[in-house]
Design an enzyme around this catalytic site. Sequence first.
Site, PDB file in Angstrom:
ATOM      1  N   SER A 116       2.152 -11.516  -3.295  1.00 18.57           N
ATOM      2  CA  SER A 116       1.807 -11.796  -4.686  1.00 18.57           C
ATOM      3  C   SER A 116       3.041 -12.147  -5.493  1.00 18.57           C
ATOM      4  O   SER A 116       2.933 -12.729  -6.566  1.00 18.57           O
ATOM      5  CB  SER A 116       1.187 -10.554  -5.341  1.00 18.57           C
ATOM      6  OG  SER A 116       0.109 -10.095  -4.600  1.00 18.57           O
ATOM      7  N   HIS A 137      -2.137 -17.430  -1.091  1.00 15.57           N
ATOM      8  CA  HIS A 137      -2.381 -16.266  -1.945  1.00 15.57           C
ATOM      9  C   HIS A 137      -3.864 -16.168  -2.260  1.00 15.57           C
ATOM     10  O   HIS A 137      -4.367 -16.859  -3.144  1.00 15.57           O
ATOM     11  CB  HIS A 137      -1.523 -16.381  -3.215  1.00 15.57           C
ATOM     12  CG  HIS A 137      -1.565 -15.168  -4.080  1.00 15.57           C
ATOM     13  ND1 HIS A 137      -1.652 -15.221  -5.453  1.00 15.57           N
ATOM     14  CD2 HIS A 137      -1.548 -13.845  -3.761  1.00 15.57           C
ATOM     15  CE1 HIS A 137      -1.676 -13.979  -5.927  1.00 15.57           C
ATOM     16  NE2 HIS A 137      -1.615 -13.138  -4.928  1.00 15.57           N
ATOM     17  N   GLU A 149      -4.179 -19.775  -3.924  1.00 14.96           N
ATOM     18  CA  GLU A 149      -2.985 -20.510  -4.364  1.00 14.96           C
ATOM     19  C   GLU A 149      -2.197 -20.867  -3.093  1.00 14.96           C
ATOM     20  O   GLU A 149      -1.836 -19.974  -2.322  1.00 14.96           O
ATOM     21  CB  GLU A 149      -2.121 -19.641  -5.285  1.00 14.96           C
ATOM     22  CG  GLU A 149      -2.705 -19.449  -6.672  1.00 14.96           C
ATOM     23  CD  GLU A 149      -1.855 -18.557  -7.577  1.00 14.96           C
ATOM     24  OE1 GLU A 149      -1.726 -18.863  -8.770  1.00 14.96           O
ATOM     25  OE2 GLU A 149      -1.326 -17.528  -7.096  1.00 14.96           O
ATOM     26  N   ASN A 188      -0.620 -14.982 -11.613  1.00 10.95           N
ATOM     27  CA  ASN A 188       0.027 -13.730 -12.032  1.00 10.95           C
ATOM     28  C   ASN A 188       0.995 -13.932 -13.193  1.00 10.95           C
ATOM     29  O   ASN A 188       1.235 -13.012 -13.972  1.00 10.95           O
ATOM     30  CB  ASN A 188       0.731 -13.049 -10.854  1.00 10.95           C
ATOM     31  CG  ASN A 188      -0.259 -12.218 -10.033  1.00 10.95           C
ATOM     32  OD1 ASN A 188      -1.270 -11.749 -10.566  1.00 10.95           O
ATOM     33  ND2 ASN A 188       0.008 -12.060  -8.746  1.00 10.95           N
TER      34      ASN A 188
HETATM   35  P1  NAD Z   1      -2.922  -2.633   1.733  1.00 11.15           P
HETATM   36  O1  NAD Z   1      -1.951  -1.520   1.535  1.00 11.15           O
HETATM   37  O2  NAD Z   1      -4.342  -2.416   1.387  1.00 11.15           O
HETATM   38  O3  NAD Z   1      -2.883  -3.079   3.275  1.00 11.15           O
HETATM   39  C1  NAD Z   1      -1.699  -3.263   3.989  1.00 11.15           C
HETATM   40  C2  NAD Z   1      -1.957  -2.944   5.453  1.00 11.15           C
HETATM   41  O4  NAD Z   1      -0.789  -3.290   6.192  1.00 11.15           O
HETATM   42  C3  NAD Z   1      -2.235  -1.460   5.719  1.00 11.15           C
HETATM   43  O5  NAD Z   1      -3.407  -1.343   6.473  1.00 11.15           O
HETATM   44  C4  NAD Z   1      -1.021  -1.014   6.515  1.00 11.15           C
HETATM   45  O6  NAD Z   1      -1.321  -0.009   7.485  1.00 11.15           O
HETATM   46  C5  NAD Z   1      -0.612  -2.313   7.195  1.00 11.15           C
HETATM   47  N1  NAD Z   1       0.768  -2.336   7.668  1.00 11.15           N
HETATM   48  C6  NAD Z   1       1.838  -1.637   7.222  1.00 11.15           C
HETATM   49  N2  NAD Z   1       2.917  -1.930   7.966  1.00 11.15           N
HETATM   50  C7  NAD Z   1       2.528  -2.845   8.905  1.00 11.15           C
HETATM   51  C8  NAD Z   1       3.193  -3.503   9.969  1.00 11.15           C
HETATM   52  N3  NAD Z   1       4.472  -3.294  10.233  1.00 11.15           N
HETATM   53  N4  NAD Z   1       2.467  -4.329  10.754  1.00 11.15           N
HETATM   54  C9  NAD Z   1       1.143  -4.548  10.518  1.00 11.15           C
HETATM   55  N5  NAD Z   1       0.469  -3.930   9.521  1.00 11.15           N
HETATM   56  C10 NAD Z   1       1.152  -3.103   8.719  1.00 11.15           C
HETATM   57  O7  NAD Z   1      -2.315  -3.897   0.979  1.00 11.15           O
HETATM   58  P2  NAD Z   1      -3.108  -5.136   0.337  1.00 11.15           P
HETATM   59  O8  NAD Z   1      -3.556  -4.765  -1.019  1.00 11.15           O
HETATM   60  O9  NAD Z   1      -4.072  -5.654   1.341  1.00 11.15           O
HETATM   61  O10 NAD Z   1      -1.911  -6.167   0.141  1.00 11.15           O
HETATM   62  C11 NAD Z   1      -1.402  -6.946   1.204  1.00 11.15           C
HETATM   63  C12 NAD Z   1      -0.637  -8.113   0.653  1.00 11.15           C
HETATM   64  O11 NAD Z   1      -1.513  -8.910  -0.135  1.00 11.15           O
HETATM   65  C13 NAD Z   1       0.527  -7.733  -0.261  1.00 11.15           C
HETATM   66  O12 NAD Z   1       1.563  -8.631  -0.062  1.00 11.15           O
HETATM   67  C14 NAD Z   1      -0.069  -7.878  -1.662  1.00 11.15           C
HETATM   68  O13 NAD Z   1       0.908  -8.158  -2.625  1.00 11.15           O
HETATM   69  C15 NAD Z   1      -0.987  -9.072  -1.447  1.00 11.15           C
HETATM   70  N6  NAD Z   1      -2.116  -9.157  -2.379  1.00 11.15           N
HETATM   71  C16 NAD Z   1      -2.835  -8.077  -2.722  1.00 11.15           C
HETATM   72  C17 NAD Z   1      -3.913  -8.206  -3.599  1.00 11.15           C
HETATM   73  C18 NAD Z   1      -4.749  -7.024  -3.979  1.00 11.15           C
HETATM   74  O14 NAD Z   1      -5.466  -7.117  -5.000  1.00 11.15           O
HETATM   75  N7  NAD Z   1      -4.729  -5.931  -3.252  1.00 11.15           N
HETATM   76  C19 NAD Z   1      -4.254  -9.484  -4.110  1.00 11.15           C
HETATM   77  C20 NAD Z   1      -3.506 -10.599  -3.698  1.00 11.15           C
HETATM   78  C21 NAD Z   1      -2.429 -10.421  -2.838  1.00 11.15           C
END
Ligand code: NAD
Length: 383
Positions: A116, A137, A149, A188
């Site tokens: 993000s 994104h 995006e 964002n």
């Molecule tokens: P999350 O914490 O829900 O999920 C992340 C997952 O990655 C977890 O299951 C964790 O166990 C796993 N993980 C940790 N270390 C790891 C590794 N070494 N190898 C493989 N898996 C691993 O996070 P999220 O909310 O899904 O966010 C993920 C990405 O998406 C981030 O970069 C975030 O900025 C982006 N994002 C999030 C949102 C949102 O609303 N949550 C929206 C857009 C973008």
Amino acid sequence: MKAAVIGAGTMGHGIAQLAAMAGYNVTLNDVSDDMLNAAIEKIRWSLGKMNEGGKLKESIDSIMSRLSTEKSLDDALSAASVMFEAAPEMLDLKLKLFKIAGAMAPDDALLATNTSSIPVSEIAKVVPKPERVIGMHFFNPPQLMPLVEIVRGQKTSDGYVKAAVDISKKFGKEPVLVNRDVPGFIVNRVLARLLNTSCALVTFGVATIESVDSALKYRLGFPMGAFELADYSGIDVFYLVFQAMKERGFVMHQCSLFEEKYGRGELGFKTGSGFYTYPAAGKYYRASISRDAGAQVDLAMLVAPAVNEAIWLVREGVSEPQNVDKATKLGLGYPQGILEIGNEIGMQRIMRAIYKLREMTSWDEYEPDTLLQEIVLSGTKLT
Ligand code: NAD
């Protein structure tokens, strides 16, 4: 066609579902068995809901048969034509994962990050062929939100940009191209201005939380007020994304109310309180916001910095006016694009509102963009 999805959390499981629905054989990778098992359950549940709504072209079992889980990253990447990285928003972790992907995925695989806030170019530096690294994104929940995006890093090639656009379309999404990986991309950046200004109006005593939210919902038709949205998504989520953007040059005085809530762990409905209070932690209910509360709020002051930010994106060549509007409509659910809102209010009023905000706060970011000044002087519109 094989896709690898790295990280099976909130975003990863949704992206894996989209890829499987689009016909990819998907390997979902995570460090935790619990997360992998939970992800498969969530996907099955979500497919069930889609099936009930008649939205699936094939059976749940046949889609699920294309999904597998794998804790070894090397094995997950092997033979993949595309990788979607959706691991936590930590630079070191993303660098580590992309280093491995650069070495272990097939040479021509598209390597996409769902970050993000971290510039794609920063991540691409650890990959031998950085032209294949791109930002895709997605928005939460990826299964339902239409926008992706597509963020071009400094070295991303046209061919891989096209491939990412094609994949998004195959997933049934609406891609919007972000020509440069500025912190926060389009959505964002605009949202940061809107939330921070909403908060500033409250801390400087010009409005209340309820009046701001009421004005946004009932007068502008936004799906949620600013504070409602922060409580819903998590005050920590926005606070950390905005901090990461600021560390990379996005100029914004973090409004103190956000900082206080973050510091006290009052993060929204998940903790039982945030800007509003909830009957129990983790149980969402819609805060009651009166329709009339926002009648006196100055809409120009509320949205001017977001409009100004959109104009900056256009002047800097990060995006085009239609795409900024498309991104704000599809990514934030606004009934009109942010530039359309600016045009409707009138760019002169928008500029005056920015000066008023500057006077009120003394914050440097409240400065009309040079392109906004030109538009006002010439009486033209951005279209
Ligand atoms: P999350 O914490 O829900 O999920 C992340 C997952 O990655 C977890 O299951 C964790 O166990 C796993 N993980 C940790 N270390 C790891 C590794 N070494 N190898 C493989 N898996 C691993 O996070 P999220 O909310 O899904 O966010 C993920 C990405 O998406 C981030 O970069 C975030 O900025 C982006 N994002 C999030 C949102 C949102 O609303 N949550 C929206 C857009 C973008």
